[in-house]
Design a protein around this motif. Structure first.
Motif, PDB file in Angstrom:
ATOM      1  N   SER A  25       0.807  -1.172  -0.011  1.00 52.37           N
ATOM      2  CA  SER A  25       0.017  -0.100  -0.076  1.00 52.37           C
ATOM      3  C   SER A  25       0.779   1.247  -0.034  1.00 52.37           C
ATOM      4  CB  SER A  25      -0.919  -0.100   1.116  1.00 52.37           C
ATOM      5  OG  SER A  25      -0.305   0.363   2.420  1.00 52.37           O
ATOM      6  N   ALA A  26       0.250   2.268   0.186  1.00 58.21           N
ATOM      7  CA  ALA A  26       0.884   3.836   0.144  1.00 58.21           C
ATOM      8  C   ALA A  26       1.628   3.910   1.635  1.00 58.21           C
ATOM      9  CB  ALA A  26      -0.191   4.817  -0.245  1.00 58.21           C
ATOM     10  N   HIS A  27       1.049   3.418   2.393  1.00 55.27           N
ATOM     11  CA  HIS A  27       1.706   3.500   3.726  1.00 55.27           C
ATOM     12  C   HIS A  27       3.200   2.942   3.864  1.00 55.27           C
ATOM     13  CE1 HIS A  27      -2.380   4.382   4.957  1.00 55.27           C
ATOM     14  NE2 HIS A  27      -2.834   3.271   4.458  1.00 55.27           N
ATOM     15  N   GLU A  28       3.905   3.403   5.014  1.00 57.06           N
ATOM     16  CA  GLU A  28       5.282   3.053   5.026  1.00 57.06           C
ATOM     17  C   GLU A  28       5.278   2.082   6.237  1.00 57.06           C
ATOM     18  OE1 GLU A  28       9.650   4.953   5.772  1.00 57.06           O
ATOM     19  OE2 GLU A  28       7.883   6.356   5.859  1.00 57.06           O
TER      20      GLU A  28
ATOM     21  N   ASP B  35      -7.468  -8.037   4.221  1.00 57.17           N
ATOM     22  CA  ASP B  35      -8.204  -6.846   3.494  1.00 57.17           C
ATOM     23  C   ASP B  35      -8.767  -5.975   4.479  1.00 57.17           C
ATOM     24  OD1 ASP B  35      -7.447  -8.044   0.870  1.00 57.17           O
ATOM     25  OD2 ASP B  35      -8.998  -9.451   0.966  1.00 57.17           O
ATOM     26  N   LEU B  36      -9.269  -6.766   5.376  1.00 56.27           N
ATOM     27  CA  LEU B  36     -10.167  -5.807   6.452  1.00 56.27           C
ATOM     28  C   LEU B  36      -9.206  -4.729   7.094  1.00 56.27           C
ATOM     29  CD1 LEU B  36     -12.943  -5.488   7.726  1.00 56.27           C
ATOM     30  CD2 LEU B  36     -12.134  -7.010   9.660  1.00 56.27           C
TER      31      LEU B  36
ATOM     32  N   THR C 207      -9.382  -0.697   7.150  1.00 55.09           N
ATOM     33  CA  THR C 207      -9.416   0.093   8.364  1.00 55.09           C
ATOM     34  C   THR C 207      -8.092   1.153   8.528  1.00 55.09           C
ATOM     35  OG1 THR C 207     -10.109  -2.028   9.481  1.00 55.09           O
ATOM     36  CG2 THR C 207      -9.392  -0.225  10.857  1.00 55.09           C
ATOM     37  N   VAL C 208      -6.917   0.848   8.165  1.00 58.53           N
ATOM     38  CA  VAL C 208      -5.797   1.532   8.021  1.00 58.53           C
ATOM     39  C   VAL C 208      -6.185   2.744   7.342  1.00 58.53           C
ATOM     40  CG1 VAL C 208      -3.424   1.746   7.497  1.00 58.53           C
ATOM     41  CG2 VAL C 208      -4.111  -0.142   8.782  1.00 58.53           C
ATOM     42  N   ASN C 209      -6.757   2.474   6.104  1.00 63.53           N
ATOM     43  CA  ASN C 209      -6.935   3.673   5.142  1.00 63.53           C
ATOM     44  C   ASN C 209      -8.010   4.538   5.896  1.00 63.53           C
ATOM     45  OD1 ASN C 209      -5.333   2.836   3.253  1.00 63.53           O
ATOM     46  ND2 ASN C 209      -6.878   1.507   2.101  1.00 63.53           N
ATOM     47  N   GLU C 210      -9.042   4.212   6.335  1.00 68.41           N
ATOM     48  CA  GLU C 210     -10.116   4.952   7.115  1.00 68.41           C
ATOM     49  C   GLU C 210      -9.550   5.765   8.186  1.00 68.41           C
ATOM     50  OE1 GLU C 210     -13.388   2.840   8.076  1.00 68.41           O
ATOM     51  OE2 GLU C 210     -13.932   2.003   6.209  1.00 68.41           O
TER      52      GLU C 210
END
Length: 305
Positions: free
Chosen positions: A22-25, A173-174, A178-181
């Motif tokens: 994902s875009a997270h680090e 997936d869940l 959640t991290v995106n939210e």
């Protein structure tokens, strides 16, 4: 966001992989120390540590989660969020570090099945539905505010191993959703109804012994709920007899509880109110095999207890 990922077993791998893509680090991965596996074998890393190193991620091995040096190392990472999947209980000094808190992926529909073995107990208790929960961690185990849940049906013959494989992917997936939210501050939380909480404690060897005086459905659920590990068992001719896969058998066969009999190429065992078909078994010292193959070479008394 800057994320510290904490986990050890294979269950956590899809979550780690999805966050990494994902875009997270992921600024660091925290896992248990290497463990000696097998008699005379060398120490080997946890599945999470091994995968993190393959990805080129920095890894922190930790034994004492309360050690001041560990807490200080986490503080220097300036993480926005701690993400925990199948790890250990974090002390308050660790929970207080990340700016946006610490979240955990749990393999049940909380508040049901709080504890170390939620998948096992859901199947042992005959649940027709389970799922995963992502929640904010606090000091009491599995009691924090729920952020997101995903439900899934449980098949009548599904084992803990089968469900484990599905839930680790569903949970990954869940977790990413959640991290995106949390990053976008679009999430909401719900307080757990503690009156509906059920325990899912670690299972020990004696917990796994099967009582064939119980109803067939309870015997079947126990066998599949303990498969492949720690494994349902009984004694046969003074030897340990493991059972890995079963189905409900016919209820019109006159078998006493624990009595084994071949009926139309199926190995049946008597229960309180019917029979269970034993599809995959293992006697001490032998390999796992089908019930039919086992009985083809068996000449004992034929009663499990």
């Amino acid at each position: 966001m800057r994320i510290v990922f904490m986990g050890s077993p294979e269950f956590a791998l899809p979550s780690l992989e999805k966050l990494h893509a994902s875009a997270h680090e992921i600024v660091s991965v925290v896992s248990n120390v290497d463990k000696r596996r097998g008699r005379g074998g060398g120490a080997s890393p946890t599945p999470v540590k091994a995968r993190a190193l393959e990805m080129g991620l920095p890894v922190i091995e930790v034994q004492d989660l309360s050690a001041p040096s560990f807490v200080q190392e986490l503080q220097t990472l300036n993480a926005d969020l701690f993400v925990v999947v199948a790890f250990r209980i974090l002390p308050p000094a660790v929970l207080d570090i990340p700016a946006k808190g610490a979240i955990n992926l749990h393999a049940s529909l909380l508040p049901k099945y709080r504890g170390a073995a939620p998948i096992h107990w859901a199947i042992i208790n005959g649940e027709e539905e389970t799922g995963c929960t992502v929640f904010f961690l606090n000091e009491k185990v599995d009691t924090g505010r729920i952020i997101k849940q995903e439900r899934t049906p449980v098949g009548i013959n599904e084992t803990t191993g089968d469900l484990y494989e599905r839930l680790k992917v569903l949970g990954g997936d869940l977790l990413l959703e959640t991290v995106n939210e949390i990053e976008n501050e679009t999430y909401s939380t719900e307080v757990q109804d503690h009156s509906k909480a059920t325990p899912a404690p670690k299972l020990h060897t004696e917990d796994c012994r099967v009582n064939f005086k119980e109803p067939a459905i309870k015997v079947h659920n126990k066998i599949r709920g303990l498969s492949p590990f720690p494994t349902a068992w009984a004694e046969l001719d003074d030897l340990k007899f493991n059972m890995y896969r079963s189905e409900l058998g016919p209820d019109n066969e006159s078998l006493k509880p624990g009595e084994l009999r071949m009926v139309k190429d199926k190995l049946l065992v008597g229960c309180d109110d019917g029979t269970v078909e034993l599809k995959e078994v293992q006697i001490a010292g032998k390999r796992r095999m089908s019930g039919k193959d086992f009985m083809n070479g068996y000449s004992g008394i034929g009663v499990l207890h």
